[in-house]
Enzyme design. Structure first.
Site, mmCIF file in Angstrom:
data_model
loop_
_atom_site.group_PDB
_atom_site.id
_atom_site.type_symbol
_atom_site.label_atom_id
_atom_site.label_comp_id
_atom_site.label_asym_id
_atom_site.label_seq_id
_atom_site.Cartn_x
_atom_site.Cartn_y
_atom_site.Cartn_z
ATOM 1 C CE LYS A 1 46.268 28.328 42.627
ATOM 2 N NZ LYS A 1 45.259 29.089 41.876
ATOM 3 C CG ASP B 1 44.912 29.499 46.425
ATOM 4 O OD1 ASP B 1 43.842 28.877 46.623
ATOM 5 O OD2 ASP B 1 45.100 30.234 45.440
HETATM 6 O O1 C5P Z 1 42.406 33.899 50.929
HETATM 7 P P1 C5P Z 1 43.032 34.890 50.028
HETATM 8 O O2 C5P Z 1 43.890 35.900 50.757
HETATM 9 O O3 C5P Z 1 43.746 34.307 48.860
HETATM 10 O O4 C5P Z 1 41.835 35.719 49.408
HETATM 11 C C1 C5P Z 1 42.013 36.948 48.743
HETATM 12 C C2 C5P Z 1 40.654 37.555 48.504
HETATM 13 O O5 C5P Z 1 39.941 36.793 47.534
HETATM 14 C C3 C5P Z 1 39.745 37.585 49.722
HETATM 15 O O6 C5P Z 1 39.957 38.740 50.480
HETATM 16 C C4 C5P Z 1 38.366 37.580 49.087
HETATM 17 O O7 C5P Z 1 38.045 38.870 48.596
HETATM 18 C C5 C5P Z 1 38.568 36.697 47.863
HETATM 19 N N1 C5P Z 1 38.213 35.292 48.104
HETATM 20 C C6 C5P Z 1 36.874 34.942 48.236
HETATM 21 N N2 C5P Z 1 36.533 33.630 48.443
HETATM 22 C C7 C5P Z 1 37.481 32.681 48.490
HETATM 23 C C8 C5P Z 1 38.837 33.006 48.360
HETATM 24 C C9 C5P Z 1 39.165 34.331 48.160
HETATM 25 O O8 C5P Z 1 35.993 35.797 48.176
HETATM 26 N N3 C5P Z 1 37.118 31.420 48.673
#
Ligand code: C5P
Length: 290
Positions: free
Chosen positions: A10, A135
């Site tokens: 994406k 995601d």
């Molecule tokens: O959800 P995901 O594992 O992709 O997120 C990776 C990191 O990105 C999280 O640990 C956080 O530090 C950051 N993040 C965030 N806010 C979001 C998505 C991700 O702070 N909405």
């Protein structure tokens, strides 16, 4: 029985961060567009357990890999006594802001549900997906979508008229960006950390119309503030795309992939050739038709 599936990626047309939440995540609104550039995954039913192999030497094949975690959660949640063998053919760049790993995880959930005769309902798959990463739920469906919350609350949208038949060029400079770093670095950019709510809906309206150039003016990514400051090469890429009269250009997700929207496939391919002539074959370049 073997199941072989493509796992897409994406780009974020809008990634508008609204603020930091008490749980450490960031509240955001995002417009996500599927791009038909893919990894390949193959699944087969086996003895109990999860056995993963991968074509990419840098990727773990244990619980450090989202595919492994997705399969493990699926088997636990469904109570399925059998196991699964999975092979991941990785073609997309890693840590690229393209959601490649998230898509691999979502495709794994979809594939195992099919292989084992649909033991889990859609709502349960969405819960598991959200637990794997912000995601991942987006890739349980196939269209563009509006994401809210930390990105995991997904509203599926009709295809965008303004992008129909347009081309896209994606470039990845060979270094990745750590997503947690990019979000943490926002603390130094108060304007980017506290985005104006509504940008995502406005962009959805604009991309649902037919004026692509106007819609592309709404491309926005809060994470460009810290990431472009750290990696000015990405700004140079964007300037190159503007000089080549791209309809719009933006960094996707937390980067480092940067993309440009072009008139059509021929323009995307011509832009990609010119890009490689200018920056060399060391930069990953891909094109697709939207
Ligand atoms: O959800 P995901 O594992 O992709 O997120 C990776 C990191 O990105 C999280 O640990 C956080 O530090 C950051 N993040 C965030 N806010 C979001 C998505 C991700 O702070 N909405």
């Amino acid at each position: 029985m073997k199941l072989r599936l493509s796992s897409p990626c994406k780009v974020n047309l809008v990634l508008n961060i609204l603020g930091r939440r008490p749980d450490g995540f960031h509240e955001l609104e995002t417009v996500m567009l599927p791009v038909p550039l893919t990894d390949q995954l193959e699944f087969g039913v086996s003895d109990p357990g999860v056995r993963l192999t991968c074509s990419h030497p840098d990727l773990p094949v244990d619980s450090g890999n989202l595919v492994h975690r997705a399969a493990t959660r699926f088997l636990e949640a469904s109570g399925e006594p059998r196991g699964v063998v999975i092979h991941l053919e990785k073609r997309l760049p890693l840590a690229a802001g393209l959601g490649g790993g998230s898509a691999n995880a979502a495709v794994t959930l979809r594939a195992l549900n099919e292989l084992f005769g649909y033991p889990l309902e859609a709502v349960r798959l969405r819960e598991i997906a959200a637990g794997l990463g912000s995601d991942v739920p987006f890739f349980l469906q196939d269209g563009p979508a509006l994401g809210t919350g930390r990105g995991e609350q997904v509203e599926e949208l009709a295809p965008f008229a303004a992008l129909h038949g347009r081309g896209i060029v994606l470039v990845h400079p060979g270094f990745g960006v750590s997503t947690p770093w990019a979000y943490q670095a926002l603390a130094g950019f108060p304007d980017a950390l506290g985005g104006r709510p509504g940008r995502a809906r406005e962009a959805v309206e604009a991309f649902s119309g037919t004026d692509t150039a106007t819609a592309c003016r709404g491309l926005y990514n809060s994470l460009e503030a810290p990431v472009l400051e750290k990696h000015p090469l990405l700004k140079v890429f964007q300037e190159f795309f503007r000089e080549r009269r791209a309809l719009g250009t933006l960094m996707s997700g937390s980067g480092s992939t940067t993309f440009a929207i072009t008139e059509d496939d021929a323009a995307a391919k011509a832009t990609a050739r010119a890009f490689t002539a200018r920056f060399g074959a060391g930069v990953w370049v891909a094109t697709a038709v939207l």
